[in-house]
Structures are given as C-alpha cells and as structure tokens.
Design a protein around this motif. Structure first.
Motif, mmCIF file in Angstrom:
data_model
loop_
_atom_site.group_PDB
_atom_site.id
_atom_site.type_symbol
_atom_site.label_atom_id
_atom_site.label_comp_id
_atom_site.label_asym_id
_atom_site.label_seq_id
_atom_site.Cartn_x
_atom_site.Cartn_y
_atom_site.Cartn_z
ATOM 1 N N VAL A 140 -13.822 87.001 -92.742
ATOM 2 C CA VAL A 140 -13.475 85.765 -92.212
ATOM 3 C C VAL A 140 -11.921 85.602 -91.625
ATOM 4 O O VAL A 140 -11.298 85.155 -92.893
ATOM 5 N N LEU A 141 -11.033 85.088 -90.868
ATOM 6 C CA LEU A 141 -9.656 84.872 -90.957
ATOM 7 C C LEU A 141 -9.196 83.307 -90.664
ATOM 8 O O LEU A 141 -9.397 83.185 -89.364
ATOM 9 N N ALA A 142 -8.816 82.584 -91.519
ATOM 10 C CA ALA A 142 -8.413 81.500 -91.364
ATOM 11 C C ALA A 142 -7.589 81.051 -92.627
ATOM 12 O O ALA A 142 -8.632 81.192 -93.589
ATOM 13 N N ALA A 190 -12.833 86.542 -81.769
ATOM 14 C CA ALA A 190 -11.910 86.370 -81.454
ATOM 15 C C ALA A 190 -11.596 87.265 -79.762
ATOM 16 O O ALA A 190 -10.850 87.845 -79.478
ATOM 17 N N ASP A 248 -1.516 84.309 -87.438
ATOM 18 C CA ASP A 248 -2.170 85.175 -87.637
ATOM 19 C C ASP A 248 -1.919 86.175 -86.498
ATOM 20 O O ASP A 248 -2.703 87.541 -86.177
ATOM 21 N N ALA A 278 -2.396 91.088 -86.399
ATOM 22 C CA ALA A 278 -3.152 91.486 -85.773
ATOM 23 C C ALA A 278 -2.549 92.115 -85.315
ATOM 24 O O ALA A 278 -3.061 93.307 -85.501
ATOM 25 N N MET A 309 -15.614 90.353 -87.711
ATOM 26 C CA MET A 309 -15.008 89.316 -88.082
ATOM 27 C C MET A 309 -15.397 88.426 -87.127
ATOM 28 O O MET A 309 -15.177 87.794 -86.005
ATOM 29 N N GLN A 315 -8.596 87.113 -77.064
ATOM 30 C CA GLN A 315 -8.402 87.408 -77.135
ATOM 31 C C GLN A 315 -7.573 88.818 -76.316
ATOM 32 O O GLN A 315 -6.662 89.193 -75.764
ATOM 33 N N TRP A 370 -11.960 86.690 -97.074
ATOM 34 C CA TRP A 370 -11.508 85.375 -96.853
ATOM 35 C C TRP A 370 -9.453 85.569 -96.134
ATOM 36 O O TRP A 370 -9.074 85.865 -98.019
ATOM 37 N N TRP A 429 -12.933 85.332 -86.468
ATOM 38 C CA TRP A 429 -11.290 85.453 -85.984
ATOM 39 C C TRP A 429 -11.270 84.103 -85.547
ATOM 40 O O TRP A 429 -11.562 83.991 -84.229
ATOM 41 N N GLY A 430 -11.144 82.699 -85.838
ATOM 42 C CA GLY A 430 -10.814 81.370 -84.434
ATOM 43 C C GLY A 430 -11.797 81.062 -84.712
ATOM 44 O O GLY A 430 -11.483 79.906 -83.308
ATOM 45 N N THR A 484 2.835 85.999 -92.521
ATOM 46 C CA THR A 484 1.557 85.071 -93.319
ATOM 47 C C THR A 484 0.408 85.230 -94.336
ATOM 48 O O THR A 484 0.181 84.596 -94.911
#
Length: 361
Positions: A55-57, A2, A79, A83, A26, A5, A71, A28-29, A267
């Motif tokens: 994994v962030l999804a 990510a 998200d 963060a 990680m 960002q 996950w 992310w996105g 979230t």
C-alpha cells in the motif's frame, strides 16, 4: 490500482474480480474499503489467496491496516518521485542489465516505445520534438500527418504500422485500426555508433531544471530521430555505455535523478524499501505464489520466498484478513483446526484463544 496514471482514463481499470489472479498487488491512491466499498470483498479474497500486497499512502488508512504486507508512506504530494525511482529500477534491471524477452515483446506490441521521435537543435544541444509521421516521409493523404513511424528490426527500414491515430478517422485507414504488426518486428532502440546530448526536464527544483543526457540516434531522410524508449531511458537516468551526459553512478547516488536514494530525500520512503516490519506492517511469512493459470510456463513456483525468519504471529496473513462471514464460510474445518490450536494456514494459536480477537486486545 493506479491505472489512470498509466492509461490516462479514470474508468479504464480492470474488473475487481481480476485481483484474485495477480501475484503482486499495489494499492496506490485508493482506499478500497472506504472509496470502493462494494469491491472490498474482492481484495479480502485476493489477500487470502496469498498475494503480496503493498500500500502506498501518506496516511495509515484502511488499506494499510487491513491488507498490506508493506506500507510505504511518502510525504503528501511526493509519490511522483517514488514512481520515477521505481521506473528507474525496473528499466535498469529488466531492460538494460538483464533484458527480459517477455517485457520487451510486450512493449513492442502494445506501447509507443518503438516509435520514432524527431530531435531539433537548440542552444548547442537537442530537444525532443514531434513524432515522425508518414507525412515526414513524403506520403500523402488525410491520415499521413497522424500515422506514426517505427523501424522494422528485420530490414532496418521505416514502416508505418497499424493502429496509430492516422488510421482511426480516415477512410484510407479502414481495416488498419488494430495492432496487427503483420510480420513487422519493431526496433526498440537506435543504439549504435551515433548519439547526441538531449536537454530533458528535471523536476526536483535543482539548478536550471535541465538534465543533459545522451540518446542514440539515426537519420531517416532529413530527420534526426530516436525512439520513445531511448528518450525514456535517458529521462529515468538509466545509463548505457558510450552515451554522453551525467548519469547516476548507482542506486545510492542521491545527487542524480531518479534513483532510489534521490527519491528518499523527497518522499521519506527508504531507498531500500521492502525490509521486514516497516511501519509496523508484517511481511507475509508464507511467501507469494504465482496464479494457478500462469502464462509463462513457470507453474506454481514461489515468486517471493517464504519468510521463515519471521515470528509466528496470529492474524499476520490468515484468519483476521477475512470478515466474520468469510471465516464462517470456511466451514467446520476452520473451527476444528482452531480448537486444536492451529490456524487455517497451519499456525499455532496461543492457548485458549478463541479467534474472536487478537491476543492482548
């Protein structure tokens, strides 16, 4: 994964082969097997190296299915709150509660956290203004208005270090477009006897959208200033003794931004994220080890201890993470071990299983 960002540049990302050298990854996105197909084999190889992968999804995508130890599935579009809560924990645990010299040294040398921000009064409080620059200290020249200022911790005096925007586009800045501090020790915080309340934006739609939190200050000439670091701690809700304002009482304080409990209501990600078997993702049982060429002298010690309490599940973090070609490249040793009822990682396979599919599939 990510990094836009962080760096603000979509293409400013590490080479995919560097994933191998990480101990914790990680995603992310980014859905690597689908959107970065040529790089997917690097992730499979890194995963086989033993990294912890999170994994962030919001959807159970290919990353989560193929690579993830955990996950985290925030509601779509939330998200940013997750963060902020992560930042709250990192700043509290590694900068204020238990200062980590390597982290402090890094942010002093490579970020704008030590630089001074002017504060201006508004409605009985203060709000952040512009960076303090060399022009504010009376210096002249075309670069002075863009040359930012910090305090040297050794002398307590303001200095204009190399590397700021003021030295990029002027003749006077020739030779100073670098990060050589030339012996200057940037002061990270103004923490001391004087502090003021600062109005900061609140992003969750509660009340008037304003947070009142205190920051330590000092005076440089006619200007009341604080550091970017001090403002960041206030924005993230990391309390320090003696500062005014409303602060979170603990991680489980859901009323004050930006705690883990606060983000959970937004979230849907549990505040205690990290427990085993969340969303059907198995944490890796063998633990996570540091890269071989560790730079802090910690050698090959375990970063995340092995999870011996988890069951021996075929494919949780070994053979089924690899493609058929990669399994074949492992050589005859893999075949011999499988025929003997053992996985490449030393696990026991169910009797009669050939490795072509998971049991029950």
């Amino acid at each position: 994964m990510a990094s836009p960002q962080v760096f603000g540049d979509q293409t400013d990302v590490p080479e995919s082969a560097d994933w191998w050298d990480a101990a914790y990854l990680m995603l992310w996105g980014s859905n690597v097997p689908v959107t970065r197909t040529p790089d997917a084999h690097y992730m499979a190889e890194a995963r086989y190296h033993g990294q912890k992968v999170v994994v962030l999804a919001p959807d159970y995508n290919d990353d989560a299915a193929k690579f993830a130890d955990e996950w985290l599935a925030p509601h779509p579009g939330t998200d940013g709150a997750l963060a902020m809560a992560m930042g709250h924990v990192i700043l509290k645990e590694f900068f204020t509660d238990r200062p980590t010299p390597a982290f402090a040294d890094y942010v002093k040398r490579f970020t704008d956290l030590p630089f001074l921000i002017r504060l201006r009064e508004r409605n009985g409080s203060y709000v952040p203004d512009k960076f303090l620059t060399a022009a504010d200290l009376g210096q002249e020249g075309q670069e002075a208005a863009f040359a930012t200022v910090l305090v040297d911790a050794r002398t307590g005096e303001p200095v204009v270090p190399n590397g700021s925007l003021g030295f990029r586009y002027s003749d006077q800045g020739q030779g100073r477009w670098n990060l050589d501090l030339d012996g200057v020790d940037p002061l990270l915080t103004c923490l001391g006897p004087e502090s003021v309340p600062v109005a900061l934006p609140r992003f969750d739609g509660h009340g008037d959208g304003v947070l009142q939190r205190g920051v330590p200050v000092r005076r440089v000439g006619a200007h009341l200033v604080t550091t970017v670091y001090d403002l960041m701690l206030a924005q993230y809700g990391v309390a320090r003794e003696g500062l005014p304002g409303r602060w979170p009482s603990a991680y489980d304080d859901a009323a004050e931004p930006y705690t883990p409990a606060w983000q959970e209501a937004i979230t849907g990600v549990p505040a205690a994220a990290g427990g085993p078997h969340r969303a059907g993702i198995r944490p890796q049982r063998r633990g996570v080890r540091r890269p071989f060429h560790d730079h802090h002298g910690c050698g090959d010690e375990s970063l995340v201890p092995p999870r011996h309490d988890l069951p021996l599940v075929p494919g949780a973090d070994d053979a089924d993470r690899l493609s058929g070609r990669q399994r074949g490249a492992a050589g005859r040793t893999t075949s011999v071990r499988r025929s003997a009822g053992r996985s490449p990682g030393g696990r026991s396979w169910p009797s009669g299983w050939t490795g072509r599919a998971r049991p029950g599939r």
